[in-house]
Design a protein around this motif. Structure first.
Motif, PDB file in Angstrom:
ATOM      1  N   THR A   1      40.097  33.994  40.020  1.00  0.00           N
ATOM      2  CA  THR A   1      41.455  33.824  39.507  1.00  0.00           C
ATOM      3  C   THR A   1      42.216  32.718  40.231  1.00  0.00           C
ATOM      4  OG1 THR A   1      42.210  35.593  40.998  1.00  0.00           O
ATOM      5  CG2 THR A   1      41.658  36.207  38.734  1.00  0.00           C
ATOM      6  N   SER A   2      42.200  32.722  41.571  1.00  0.00           N
ATOM      7  CA  SER A   2      42.933  31.693  42.315  1.00  0.00           C
ATOM      8  C   SER A   2      42.239  30.343  42.261  1.00  0.00           C
ATOM      9  CB  SER A   2      43.127  32.127  43.771  1.00  0.00           C
ATOM     10  OG  SER A   2      41.890  32.447  44.373  1.00  0.00           O
TER      11      SER A   2
ATOM     12  N   ALA B   1      40.941  29.240  39.324  1.00  0.00           N
ATOM     13  CA  ALA B   1      40.751  29.073  37.879  1.00  0.00           C
ATOM     14  C   ALA B   1      41.433  27.844  37.314  1.00  0.00           C
ATOM     15  CB  ALA B   1      41.264  30.310  37.139  1.00  0.00           C
TER      16      ALA B   1
ATOM     17  N   GLN C   1      47.978  32.563  30.364  1.00  0.00           N
ATOM     18  CA  GLN C   1      47.160  33.780  30.307  1.00  0.00           C
ATOM     19  C   GLN C   1      45.740  33.335  29.947  1.00  0.00           C
ATOM     20  OE1 GLN C   1      48.811  37.422  28.708  1.00  0.00           O
ATOM     21  NE2 GLN C   1      46.897  37.881  27.634  1.00  0.00           N
TER      22      GLN C   1
ATOM     23  N   SER D   1      38.286  35.025  31.320  1.00  0.00           N
ATOM     24  CA  SER D   1      37.020  34.560  31.876  1.00  0.00           C
ATOM     25  C   SER D   1      35.887  34.748  30.875  1.00  0.00           C
ATOM     26  CB  SER D   1      36.697  35.311  33.166  1.00  0.00           C
ATOM     27  OG  SER D   1      37.699  35.126  34.128  1.00  0.00           O
TER      28      SER D   1
ATOM     29  N   HIS E   1      37.961  40.205  30.962  1.00  0.00           N
ATOM     30  CA  HIS E   1      38.808  39.927  32.121  1.00  0.00           C
ATOM     31  C   HIS E   1      39.825  38.855  31.771  1.00  0.00           C
ATOM     32  CE1 HIS E   1      39.475  37.974  36.271  1.00  0.00           C
ATOM     33  NE2 HIS E   1      40.226  39.051  36.178  1.00  0.00           N
TER      34      HIS E   1
ATOM     35  N   PHE F   1      43.780  37.365  32.800  1.00  0.00           N
ATOM     36  CA  PHE F   1      44.710  37.363  33.928  1.00  0.00           C
ATOM     37  C   PHE F   1      45.774  36.306  33.683  1.00  0.00           C
ATOM     38  CE2 PHE F   1      41.092  34.693  34.822  1.00  0.00           C
ATOM     39  CZ  PHE F   1      41.623  33.524  35.365  1.00  0.00           C
TER      40      PHE F   1
ATOM     41  N   VAL G   1      48.466  33.362  35.410  1.00  0.00           N
ATOM     42  CA  VAL G   1      48.810  32.486  36.525  1.00  0.00           C
ATOM     43  C   VAL G   1      50.083  31.732  36.158  1.00  0.00           C
ATOM     44  CG1 VAL G   1      46.454  32.230  37.384  1.00  0.00           C
ATOM     45  CG2 VAL G   1      47.313  30.633  35.666  1.00  0.00           C
TER      46      VAL G   1
ATOM     47  N   HIS H   1      48.477  33.434  41.076  1.00  0.00           N
ATOM     48  CA  HIS H   1      47.954  34.594  40.363  1.00  0.00           C
ATOM     49  C   HIS H   1      49.008  35.706  40.375  1.00  0.00           C
ATOM     50  CE1 HIS H   1      44.713  37.999  40.197  1.00  0.00           C
ATOM     51  NE2 HIS H   1      45.217  37.747  39.005  1.00  0.00           N
TER      52      HIS H   1
ATOM     53  N   THR I   1      50.057  39.642  39.559  1.00  0.00           N
ATOM     54  CA  THR I   1      49.475  40.975  39.385  1.00  0.00           C
ATOM     55  C   THR I   1      50.585  42.017  39.346  1.00  0.00           C
ATOM     56  OG1 THR I   1      49.153  41.181  41.788  1.00  0.00           O
ATOM     57  CG2 THR I   1      47.290  40.360  40.487  1.00  0.00           C
TER      58      THR I   1
ATOM     59  N   GLU J   1      45.697  43.270  36.829  1.00  0.00           N
ATOM     60  CA  GLU J   1      46.166  42.081  36.127  1.00  0.00           C
ATOM     61  C   GLU J   1      47.461  42.366  35.363  1.00  0.00           C
ATOM     62  OE1 GLU J   1      44.881  39.540  37.057  1.00  0.00           O
ATOM     63  OE2 GLU J   1      42.846  40.054  37.651  1.00  0.00           O
TER      64      GLU J   1
END
Length: 653
Positions: free
Chosen positions: A378-379, A381, A444, A447, A455, A457, A459, A469, A471, A487
């Motif tokens: 995620t970080s 991405a 949004q 993956s 998945h 997530f 950012v 990211h 959450t 998420e």
């Protein structure tokens, strides 16, 4: 609580030389670990390893001639030789924070031109990486002061009691050993029972290290440059002797202004396109080189030279805690191409991202650096390629299968698709305006199912090189274990973020890795005021420390009405894994105009007490009592362990 620092001169015992020598051999690994964890965390791991060994190896001479403190009434405690060495190691490690910047390899100015041992040439040393638990403990240690880290290690690794630790800190020159010990006790409570085993892991063992070479290409070029310079000097001397007086030899053609690049574009690391789908390390190391200019050696050479030695006209920015020195090894190429009229090169050296940007019209050049160590799916991405005119373009990771854009202030509006080029570059995406709170656009992402199923997530661009990211942690369930961050894609998470987004600072300097909104309590307000939710928004930085904002979401006509800020705190472990307990309070005015003090605590709180302008105490996790409009109020809580908990970041007018 009585002070742990001696109120009169501490009795000291002189230690025999053979005792300290034996202790040094027996305790060497523990002494190096103590020094390594006490040294400033701003230093690189390589330098901390060398300085830790330096501190241990040079502790013996001072320990032989010094005296070790002992508790009053003791004739000479066992392990006094080790205590003498510990005092010297802590003193030396604490002094490292004040070392001269011009002598990076030593803890004090040299008496000769030779650095003090140990010295390592051509290699970089660093402890082996641990798992997620070790990383979290390392971040908690980075948040603590250096004396508190020393006290924590002395307690957890060496097993010393509080009085003995306080005496050793006092002997090492710590100003307030009692306060430092109390800080270490708090760190001990945050770290939990697993800390002792974690401290013995390879992550914190500076005696069990890995080696990597320094940049081999740079070293070879420096050697060639040195030989070339020597040959040129010899040729000039010979020419000066042979050329008749009054004449000057013509310069060799093609040599004016020539300089070999510090790093070679041909040596840039390039990852195969499908590596990300066949590795357990899904981060920036799995990114392939993309962009139309990945084979433009002239552009890549300029980017490398700028990173290695930026000229005065280059604008250099770095997120907090990010080193600006040259890459220690040949970096990895992530992107090279044209974006909105700019030539952009994105590089990664294993710990940092570097973005080189050259304006084709004005010729202006900028270099932006940011931490990227310990990135994940995620970080790691997305990266901001260009930002301007109220919009930004991003480069997405190769494992991103779907990209959309949504506005946090419109939780009921579905996310809209975002076009991404074959090279992973997105269309322009609006960014949050610097003033006001009309929109909070976020990405949004989803993956690929090749690495994880279902998945998605979120950012957000908060001003850094890497988006942050987002959450969400829901309210704790009755009788259930504590909830973990998840998420921010569910309806509940989006509604919570809709009322939080305008209360999260922009962090224009970057450096933030993730922001979690934790709903830790709910409460029925007096006078039928409705149901309120207490939340803590924690921003974790790449370097470890975190800032928190305490919020109260009261019933509102709009689902996006900003929550009320009831407190802020910086560089704190609160609302993290190492700070799972929290209590917050604020004044609230009921519909009938009466003022109340309302407070709530997390799941382990058993009683809340208010002192000052309000004198009240109530068992349980919530408190609501009449309160005057003005006057100082201090709120504390009692945990089920009996521990007393102070309010986080009080901000009541």
């Amino acid at each position: 609580m009585p002070s742990l620092r001696p109120s009169r001169p501490t009795p000291r015992t002189r230690i025999a030389a053979d005792t300290t020598e034996a202790a040094l051999v027996e305790q060497y690994t523990a002494l190096v670990r103590l020094a390594y964890l006490t040294l400033p965390t701003s230093l690189s791991r390589h330098r901390r390893v060398l300085l830790a060994h330096h501190a241990a190896q040079h502790a013996l001479p001072a320990a032989r001639t010094g005296r070790v403190p002992r508790p009053r009434g003791a004739d000479g405690p066992p392990g006094a030789g080790a205590d003498a060495l510990r005092v010297q190691v802590v003193r030396t490690a604490l002094a490292a924070a004040h070392r001269p910047a011009w002598w990076p390899g030593s803890l004090r100015p040299p008496r000769t031109l030779l650095p003090r041992l140990p010295v390592v040439w051509g290699l970089r040393l660093f402890p082996r990486a641990g798992g997620a638990d070790e990383v979290r403990l390392g971040q908690a240690l980075a948040d603590a002061s250096a004396p508190a880290r020393a006290a924590f290690v002395l307690r957890r690794v060496d097993g010393l009691d509080g009085e003995r630790v306080a005496l050793l800190l006092d002997a090492a020159g710590v100003a307030d050993a009692g306060a430092v010990l109390r800080e270490a006790v708090g760190l001990d409570a945050q770290a939990g029972p697993a800390a002792q085993a974690l401290l013995h892991s390879q992550e914190f063992d500076a005696c069990s290290v890995q080696t990597r070479p320094t940049d081999l290409v740079r070293r070879a070029r420096r050697r060639r440059a040195a030989w070339t310079a020597g040959a040129a000097a010899a040729a000039l001397v010979a020419a000066a002797l042979l050329v008749p007086a009054g004449t000057t030899p013509d310069p060799a053609p093609g040599t004016a202004g020539a300089a070999s690049p510090v790093l070679s574009p041909g040596r840039l690391a390039r990852t195969a396109p499908d590596t990300w789908a066949d590795t357990s390390r899904v981060d920036f190391t799995a990114w392939p080189a993309r962009g139309a200019l990945v084979h433009d050696d002239a552009l890549l050479g300029r980017a490398l030279d700028t990173w290695a030695a930026p000229s005065d006209d280059v604008r250099v920015t770095a997120s907090p805690g990010t080193a600006t020195d040259a890459p220690p090894r040949t970096p990895q190429l992530l992107f090279a191409g044209e974006v909105d009229g700019h030539q952009v090169v994105l590089l990664h050296d294993g710990e940092r991202l570097a973005r080189y940007t050259a304006d084709e019209d004005s010729g202006k050049v900028s270099l932006d650096l940011a931490r990227a160590d310990d990135a994940d799916v995620t970080s790691g991405a997305t990266v901001v390629l260009a930002r301007g005119d109220g919009a930004a373009r991003y480069l997405t990771a190769p494992w991103i299968a779907e990209s959309t854009v949504r506005d946090l202030l419109r939780p009921d509006t579905p996310a809209r698709p975002l076009h991404v080029s074959r090279d992973g570059v997105t269309d322009a995406v609006p960014v949050a305006p610097p003033g006001g709170c009309d929109k909070r656009p976020v990405l949004q992402l989803r993956s690929s199912s090749r690495i994880v199923e279902h998945h998605a997530f979120v950012v957000a661009d908060l001003g850094g090189l890497s988006p942050v990211h987002l959450t969400y942690t829901p309210l704790p369930g009755a009788g259930r274990p504590p909830r973990q961050p998840r998420e921010a894609t569910s309806t509940q998470a989006l509604l919570a973020w809709a009322r939080t987004a305008c209360r999260v600072p922009s962090w224009g300097g970057g450096g933030v890795r993730a922001v979690n909104v934790w709903d830790f309590a709910e409460q029925d307000l007096p006078q039928n005021g409705g149901r309120a939710v207490w939340a803590c928004a924690r921003a974790d930085s790449w370097r470890g420390p975190g800032d928190v904002t305490l919020l109260l979401r009261t019933p509102a006509a709009s689902t996006t009405a900003p929550a009320r800020v009831v407190g802020r705190a910086e560089n704190t472990a609160a609302c993290s894994r190492f700070g799972q307990h929290v209590v917050a309070a604020t004044r609230w005015r009921a519909p009938d105009g009466h003022d109340y003090l309302v407070a709530a605590g997390s799941r382990k709180v058993t009683r809340i007490t208010a002192d000052g302008a309000v004198d009240a105490s109530k068992p349980g996790r919530i408190l609501a009592v009449p309160a005057p409009e003005k006057g100082t109020v201090r709120v504390t809580a009692r945990l089920d362990t009996g521990e007393r908990l102070a309010e986080v970041g009080a901000a009541r007018d």
